[in-house]
Design an enzyme around this catalytic site. Structure first.
Site, short mmCIF file in Angstrom:
data_model
loop_
_atom_site.label_atom_id
_atom_site.label_comp_id
_atom_site.label_asym_id
_atom_site.label_seq_id
_atom_site.Cartn_x
_atom_site.Cartn_y
_atom_site.Cartn_z
N GLU A 1 -7.31 -12.80 2.75
CA GLU A 1 -6.43 -12.90 1.59
C GLU A 1 -5.60 -14.16 1.73
O GLU A 1 -5.18 -14.52 2.82
CB GLU A 1 -5.51 -11.68 1.48
CG GLU A 1 -4.56 -11.79 0.29
CD GLU A 1 -3.82 -10.50 -0.02
OE1 GLU A 1 -3.31 -10.37 -1.15
OE2 GLU A 1 -3.75 -9.62 0.85
N ASN B 1 -7.79 -3.93 -6.77
CA ASN B 1 -7.14 -3.75 -5.47
C ASN B 1 -5.91 -2.87 -5.63
O ASN B 1 -5.03 -3.18 -6.45
CB ASN B 1 -6.70 -5.09 -4.89
CG ASN B 1 -5.83 -4.90 -3.65
OD1 ASN B 1 -6.32 -4.56 -2.58
ND2 ASN B 1 -4.53 -5.09 -3.80
N GLU B 2 -5.88 -1.78 -4.91
CA GLU B 2 -4.73 -0.87 -4.90
C GLU B 2 -4.29 -0.49 -6.32
O GLU B 2 -3.10 -0.37 -6.60
CB GLU B 2 -3.56 -1.47 -4.11
CG GLU B 2 -3.88 -1.64 -2.63
CD GLU B 2 -2.71 -2.14 -1.80
OE1 GLU B 2 -1.67 -2.51 -2.39
OE2 GLU B 2 -2.82 -2.17 -0.57
N CYS C 1 -3.37 -8.08 -2.81
CA CYS C 1 -2.49 -8.28 -3.96
C CYS C 1 -2.71 -9.63 -4.61
O CYS C 1 -2.37 -9.82 -5.77
CB CYS C 1 -1.04 -8.12 -3.52
SG CYS C 1 -0.61 -6.46 -2.97
#
Length: 821
Positions: A48, A386-387, A269
């Site tokens: 990331e 994502n999430e 994120c």
């Protein structure tokens, strides 16, 4: 037998013998009974763009803010001029290089008594936001730069490729490009004639005459005129695998040495962004770097997107890993795309697959071929978001699932599980994330043992010890390794796993800890990095059933350890701290000797008016005292909150500063009182801590029993469970001729273990051991001592169907036992 921590850690070799004293534990391996097939994708890595992992890190670009789009001030750039020079710099948008790159740097030279120009020292800056104004920002950058010893790193006789776009209407002199030392002496120099009415690209190769860790790049002139610059870039010619727009060799090699089966990219994120306008969109990350717009990264800086989708796919191929690409699903942290506007985002996913896999004559496959890779990259895995979770995610997941499975049924999809699983479409692989303490991961070792095999597969996409982990210490790696033995033991259910985050530049740290720490010249792996590499390089092909059994010689030390006080985002005072046992005083702290005898972690501690005071704002701040051997004692004290968001942490039965065993008073936003730690049951009551009030606190320990009193009232009465400290998995190598045992000792004592290999096979008398350990639970690596905690290889003697082996305190051991010839 049990050895104390320091004796066991300093053993010259691992102790193994055919006959030994009664062991503490027995490890029985059913070597003749094949277990489950372990997923070949079990151990991967997760990249990331956080902590400057890409820009300023793995991505080999050496210039910060090369296109001047990072902020409203020329972050990363400074003006070179003398006292007699009349020269200035400013950002300019009057005649952009292209629509995606609207900002250039204007250098206006009215008078040049000597050399004038612009300087860049690499990624020495500070975190900044979307709306930073010029006022004060350049000064903050310069102060940060001066405080660090590492600018551009160049090596003697190495070549560096410099390129830039330049335009000017009235400048007619040469431009000189130099790499130089901080004192201005040149290490490499090239001169170009830069007169051009329109934008023109220049490229030169510079050869460094010396090695310098604090170099700077300078573009200078000596005559009047106005010059506009854009996309100034400096790359080492020697990138990983010699790729253009490539990767830093040392960092990419460290990834290769982790033996990853897959690479998840680009987040995290980072994929979502705070708002949809800042979400990761792969189509903006391919092609000429001067045409890539970049975007603001919620981790505190702008991403150039130089390490884009193509570079990611090439990295996967270069290190032999499968790509797992994460596509934005139309959701950000603070907003989302309406359902009637989702076609574009679904099409992005389909086009990403075509770009990776399509024939060279397809629309997106042709673009891949033009980039230099006609053959497909064989993308087989895609994660949807994502999430993300809840109804908003579920209806968008259905759109992606239907479209992808219709056109590319062979691509396996990974699903988020935030606020419940989608029920409107099948789930193939579920992404789970865990960040917690070593004790948490110890307690989750058996999490997947009874998992329903008929359900979906699991991807543990992010996990790491983040509490009591220091900057990445041994006990963190031990906790993760214990969890990993459980994942490998259940390698038919856990299809993939990846530690997170991967990289950190200390100047840009937004998350702690990380696997690899680097600056422009150096890099080292944390103990967690080495555990990941050890497990991946020694993955079993098929498990062998293994069980740990306590012997009569084994004992459990329940509720034994030091006491302490601490805070979480709060300031507080503590006094009248006393520990007694059966009428005998073990500790009576009057602090007349200051902090002597207290082990302090974080915060700002001092003694004021006979009380221990903590005035810092940090989380998990603590001060420990006493002995790790203390049992059956009563702790009493007074505590007062002086400011902050929560209450107090009152520690008991702690073996070290890295352990979490405490009574959290006023936690969770000053709403609850709860016990936290290994083996402690979930015991939580509503409650808060008032500022300025002294509280009487008492914790009474009798064996495994813990009773907690606040102002004389019993709040908790619990029994601490035994938490296993030895964890193991076993399996066969790919060729079936080796037995691979992974054993993690999470205790602070060496554990002698009888290993029993059941079956008719005969085993070689010697085995190979790979051992990760250190001199303390908090042992870390550093730039100064990068190999303080690294795996050691040893030969184990006297191996057979039954033998004793001593596993050092707080260690990870991999034993490879070959069949006898």
């Amino acid at each position: 037998m049990r050895l104390n921590l320091f004796a066991s850690l300093f053993l010259v070799g691992l102790v193994s013998a055919a006959v030994a004293a009664e062991p503490d534990t027995r490890l029985i391996v059913q070597a003749d009974q094949p277990g489950v097939t372990v997923s070949p994708l079990l151990y991967g890595i997760f990249f990331e763009e956080i902590n400057r992992a890409g820009d300023g890190g793995l991505y080999a670009e050496m210039v910060q803010n090369r296109s001047f789009e990072d902020a409203k001030a020329p972050i990363g750039w400074t003006l070179l001029k003398g006292s007699d020079d009349d020269v200035e710099i400013a950002l300019d948008t009057s005649r952009p290089l292209n629509a995606n790159n609207p900002t250039s740097l204007k250098l206006k030279i009215t008078k040049a008594a000597g050399r004038v120009g612009i300087c860049n020292e690499g990624f020495k800056g500070v975190r900044y936001g979307r709306s930073d104004e010029p006022h004060g920002l350049a000064e903050r950058f310069q102060n940060a730069a001066r405080s660090q010893a590492c600018g551009l790193f160049v090596e003697k006789d190495k070549r560096y490729c410099f390129s830039m776009h330049v335009r000017s209407d009235d400048f007619r002199g040469p431009l000189t490009i130099t790499i130089e030392k901080p004192d201005g002496s040149a290490i490499a120099t090239k001169t170009i004639e830069a007169a051009a009415a329109g934008w023109k690209k220049f490229e030169v190769v510079l050869t460094s005459a010396a090695t310098e860790t604090n170099a700077r790049l300078v573009v200078s002139a000596a005559s009047p005129g106005t010059i506009y610059f854009d996309t100034l870039s400096l790359f080492p010619v020697e990138t990983f695998k010699g790729r253009a727009n490539g990767l830093r060799k040392d960092l990419a090699q460290m990834l290769a040495e982790m033996h990853p089966a897959f690479v998840r990219f680009p987040g995290g994120c980072f994929v979502e962004g705070d708002i949809i306008a800042e979400a990761a969109r792969w189509k903006k990350t391919i092609g000429d770097i001067a045409e890539r717009p970049g975007h603001f990264n919620l981790w505190g800086y702008r991403s150039s997107d130089g390490l884009g989708y193509y570079e990611y796919l090439q990295l996967c191929e270069d290190i032999g890993a499968e790509p797992l690409f994460v596509i934005n699903c139309g959701m950000a942290h603070k907003d989302h795309v309406p359902m009637d506007k989702m076609d574009e985002y679904v099409q992005d996913a389909l086009d990403a697959i075509e770009y990776a896999n399509g024939p060279a004559d397809s629309k997106w496959g042709e673009m891949r071929a033009k980039a230099g890779h006609p053959a497909p990259f064989h993308l087989k895995l895609m994660e949807i978001g994502n999430e993300n979770g809840g109804p908003v995610y579920h209806e968008r997941y259905a759109l992606f699932y239907d479209a992808i499975k219709k056109r590319y049924p062979e691509v396996r999809l990974v699903v988020n599980d935030w606020q419940g699983l989608p029920k409107n479409r099948p789930v193939e692989i579920l992404d789970e994330h865990y960040y917690n303490s070593p004790d948490f991961f110890f307690s989750r070792n058996q999490q997947y043992d009874k998992y329903d095999r008929a359900r979906h597969k699991v991807y543990v996409g992010e996990y790491a010890v983040t509490q009591g982990a220091g900057n990445g210490n041994l006990i963190a790696a031990i906790g993760e390794a214990a969890f990993m033995t459980g994942m490998e033991r259940n390698g038919d259910v856990v299809a993939m796993a990846s530690y997170a985050p991967l990289f950190v530049h200390p100047l840009w740290k937004a998350w702690n800890p990380n696997a690899i720490v680097f600056d422009s010249a150096r890099a080292y792996g944390t103990p967690s990095y080495h555990v990941q590499a050890m497990f991946a390089a020694n993955r079993a092909e098929r498990t062998a059933p293994a069980a740990l059994e306590k012997t009569d010689a084994a004992t459990d030390s329940l509720c034994a350890g030091k006491i302490g006080v601490g805070t979480w985002a709060t300031q507080a005072e503590f006094k009248d701290i006393q520990v007694t046992k059966k009428g005998r005083t073990l500790l009576a702290a009057d602090f007349c000797q200051g902090l002597q005898g207290w082990d302090v972690t974080g915060g700002r501690w001092s003694v004021r008016h006979g009380a221990l005071s903590q005035t810092g704002p940090g989380e998990g701040v603590r001060a420990l005292a006493g002995s790790a051997d203390w049992t059956n004692y009563t702790l009493t004290l007074k505590a007062r909150k002086t400011g902050g968001a929560e209450g107090f942490l009152i520690m008991f039965a702690n073996q070290s500063a890295q352990e979490k065993c405490w009574w959290n008073l006023g936690g969770w936003g000053n709403s609850r009182h709860a016990l936290e730690g290994a083996g402690l049951p979930e015991a939580s009551v509503n409650g808060k801590i008032e500022t300025g009030r002294w509280y009487d606190i008492k914790i009474a320990i009798e064996g495994p029993h813990v009773r907690c009193y606040l102002d004389g009232k019993l709040v908790h009465d619990v029994t601490r469970k035994v938490v296993p400290q030895l964890f193991a998995s076993a399996g066969r190598s790919a060729h079936g001729d080796e037995l691979i045992l992974k054993v993690v000792n999470g205790s602070n004592t060496a554990i002698e273990t009888q290993i029993v290999l059941r079956g008719q096979e005969r085993w070689a008398a010697k085995a190979e051991a790979i051992v990760l350990g250190g001199k303390s639970l908090g042992a870390e690596n550093s730039f100064e001592n990068p190999e303080n905690v690294v795996p050691q290889r040893e030969v184990v003697e006297h191996v057979g169907s039954e033998f004793n082996h001593t596993f050092p305190a707080c260690s990870v051991t991999i034993l490879r036992i070959k069949q006898a010839k």
